[in-house]
Scaffold this active site. Structure first.
Site, PDB file in Angstrom:
ATOM      1  CG  ASP A  76      -0.249   0.007   2.543  1.00 53.47           C
ATOM      2  OD1 ASP A  76       0.084   1.102   3.047  1.00 53.47           O
ATOM      3  OD2 ASP A  76      -0.023  -1.083   3.101  1.00 53.47           O
ATOM      4  CG  ASP A 165      -6.219   3.742   7.040  1.00 54.09           C
ATOM      5  OD1 ASP A 165      -6.316   3.318   8.200  1.00 54.09           O
ATOM      6  OD2 ASP A 165      -5.172   4.238   6.580  1.00 54.09           O
ATOM      7  CD  GLU A 167      -3.964   4.015  10.598  1.00 53.57           C
ATOM      8  OE1 GLU A 167      -2.961   3.981  11.334  1.00 53.57           O
ATOM      9  OE2 GLU A 167      -3.936   3.793   9.366  1.00 53.57           O
TER      10      GLU A 167
END
Length: 277
Positions: A76, A165, A167
């Protein structure tokens, strides 16, 4: 008998006063220096990349152990990698990639075209991811922004579904100032809107520790949304609640070098199957 108190001479008094003034001036100067934009505790908005928060909070512990199960190497990338040498990665065995497209509702990766198109041209199966900032706008709004700026899905056999994503917050409070219930609602709003816009269920990238802390280890997404788990150790470890297995595993975060490395939990045929839907 009392001893006389010493009286400083004029020269001594001037010297002492000079030292005091210099010290005060230095303190004022130091206090006026602003924190730099590159300060690790207050990075510039938009500079986050997949795994930045996990790396800061959980650290790097080791490399994955060899396993008999079939796994497929992937990477990524974000703007930190700039123009990526995709042919080099392809020759090294990397067969799939995810590229950061957006963050919040205002940031777009300036290298997205080279990274997203370049990986495709090399032969990789690739997709896009969105770095969530739940403290800046709603989940549905961020899903719309993502889909409109690189996160859409097409049934061409080489486009993976988008990734949320979610986090550790690199810009402030770990859980973005939200309660566990509020965080689950935000995530659901993003995922529902993405599915409505694209016809695909987005994958969820997170770490078990963050998920437990910020969602209360909510188990309601495992039946529909593929899991991409971050853990920098020799094994994937305990998964967040609701997921019986992981689809992808980010096993190391290297930040500004050649991108973070990942393993798809299956052969290349399974990567292709996920792309096809």
């Amino acid at each position: 008998m009392r001893r006389p108190i010493a009286v400083a001479s004029g020269h001594t008094r001037l010297l002492t006063a000079g030292v005091l003034l210099a010290s005060q001036s230095l303190l004022l100067t130091l206090s006026a220096v602003p924190a730099t934009a590159g300060d690790s505790t207050t990075p510039v908005r938009g500079s986050a990349y997949m795994g930045r928060g996990v790396l800061a909070h959980e650290g790097v512990q080791g490399r994955p152990v060899e396993t008999r199960a079939s796994q497929t190497e992937g990477v990524d990338v974000s703007s930190h990698q700039g123009n990526v040498a995709w042919s080099t990665l392809w020759k090294s065995g990397v067969k799939w990639a995810y590229v950061k497209a957006t963050e919040g509702t205002s940031y777009r990766n300036p290298y997205f075209a080279q990274q997203y198109g370049g990986s495709y041209d090399t032969g990789m199966i690739r997709g896009a991811y969105h770095f969530a900032t739940p403290d800046t706008s709603g989940g549905a709004a961020q899903a719309d922004y993502f889909v409109s700026h690189g996160g859409a899905w097409s049934k061409d056999g080489k486009t993976l579904p988008g990734v949320l994503d979610i986090e550790y917050n690199p810009y402030g409070a770990t859980c973005y100032g939200k309660t566990k219930t509020q965080m689950v609602t935000w995530i659901r709003n993003f995922l529902d809107r993405y599915q409505a816009r694209t016809g695909r269920e987005a994958a969820v990238y997170t770490s078990t520790n963050w998920w437990t802390q910020c969602t209360g280890n909510y188990s309601g997404f495992g039946a529909s949304n593929p899991l991409w788990v971050a853990r920098y150790a020799s094994s994937v470890g305990t998964l967040p609640a609701g997921w019986g297995f992981h689809t992808m595993w980010q096993y190391t975060s290297t930040g500004k070098t050649v991108g973070d490395h990942n393993k798809f939990n299956g052969s290349l045929d399974r990567v292709k199957a996920l792309a096809k839907g």
